[in-house]
Design an enzyme around this catalytic site. Structure first.
Site, PDB file in Angstrom:
ATOM      1  N   ASP A   8      -1.054  -2.995   8.159  1.00  0.00           N
ATOM      2  CA  ASP A   8      -0.202  -3.089   6.985  1.00  0.00           C
ATOM      3  C   ASP A   8      -0.889  -2.258   5.897  1.00  0.00           C
ATOM      4  O   ASP A   8      -2.046  -1.852   6.052  1.00  0.00           O
ATOM      5  CB  ASP A   8      -0.084  -4.562   6.569  1.00  0.00           C
ATOM      6  CG  ASP A   8       0.650  -4.740   5.262  1.00  0.00           C
ATOM      7  OD1 ASP A   8       1.699  -4.113   5.080  1.00  0.00           O
ATOM      8  OD2 ASP A   8       0.163  -5.508   4.407  1.00  0.00           O
ATOM      9  N   SER A   9      -0.208  -2.015   4.799  1.00  0.00           N
ATOM     10  CA  SER A   9      -0.838  -1.207   3.731  1.00  0.00           C
ATOM     11  C   SER A   9      -1.317  -2.065   2.566  1.00  0.00           C
ATOM     12  O   SER A   9      -2.518  -2.277   2.383  1.00  0.00           O
ATOM     13  CB  SER A   9       0.127  -0.127   3.240  1.00  0.00           C
ATOM     14  OG  SER A   9       1.296  -0.698   2.682  1.00  0.00           O
TER      15      SER A   9
END
Length: 268
Positions: A8-9
């Site tokens: 995920d970021s």
């Protein structure tokens, strides 16, 4: 052993500064998980502005209705608490652009690496915009070396995020992730589908995230890792994780251990 790590970021690779305005209370909330707010009420949707907010939100008339603005730009739903009414996104007749611009104005005072994002949380069943949001951030210090080491180990590295494409493309440039291996504007089902497809292709999959929208992919993956580095990890992500880490660089040690165990199994 083919290994794919999907990151995920926000909160995982990027230390996010997130400013949220609660329109009902007229108060600002700093660094709360937006997906957790969505989960608190059925019918809520997290709507992202796919275009650069500095070129759209920032230049719009303060008194224009947000719903009129949404009809003119590219938007997406990155997370929701179903059932939702898509048409409800456009029904609010009170919230004005000034309230979408205010969180962005706060973030423009920070030095950031990733670019900016604008979003809102809508009660689609009531047709009411409840929160306006702006995000920006910087990489956690260990991210670049972590991804470099993983690639040196032969790992295929992906970024799957609900953030807008330009934001994730910039993140890929900063981290050295191949742009073919990014999945921007990805809601929870798309993240899960990515894991499924990688498993079909014969990869041992590792999902690394910190939000409720990462949970379906975490549950689908062979190994689920929750990052606690941001300090705002969702309870749902913690519960879904096989392993919890305090620093993103720990992913390298986990992968090395997997490879060692695989090699030992071959020898025996």
């Amino acid at each position: 052993m083919k290994i794919a790590v999907v990151f995920d970021s926000a909160g995982t690779l990027v230390k996010i500064i997130r400013v949220i305005k609660d329109l009902k209370r007229g108060k600002f909330i700093c660094n709360r998980q937006t997906v957790d707010i969505v989960d608190e009420k059925v019918g809520r949707a997290l709507v992202i502005i796919k275009d650069d907010p500095l070129k759209t939100v920032d230049v719009c008339d303060d008194n224009k209705l947000i719903t009129d603005f949404l009809k003119e730009v590219d938007i997406g739903i990155s997370y929701c608490n179903p059932p939702i009414d898509i048409n409800g996104i456009y029904k609010d007749k009170k919230a004005k652009m000034k309230e979408l611009k205010e969180p962005l104005e706060i973030l423009k005072k920070y030095n950031i690496e990733t670019g900016y994002g604008s979003a809102l949380i809508v009660d689609t069943n009531e047709g009411e915009i409840e929160y306006t949001i702006a995000t920006a951030g910087c990489l956690f210090p260990e991210v670049k070396d972590t991804i470099k080491e993983l690639k040196n180990l032969g790992v295929k590295v992906f970024i799957a995020s609900g953030d807008r494409r330009e934001f994730i493309e910039k993140l890929a440039e900063l981290t050295g992730v191949n742009k073919r291996y990014i999945l921007p504007e990805a809601h929870h089902k798309l993240k899960k589908d990515l894991i499924k497809n990688l498993k079909t292709d014969g990869y041992f999959t590792i999902m690394v995230g910190d939000g409720a929208n990462d949970v379906p992919a975490m549950k689908e993956s062979h190994l689920a890792i929750a990052t606690l580095q941001s300090g705002y990890t969702s309870k749902k992500a913690i519960e879904a994780a096989d392993i919890k880490i305090e620093n993103i660089k720990e992913v390298v040690d986990i992968v090395k251990k997997l490879l060692e165990e695989k090699n030992e199994a071959k020898v025996s």
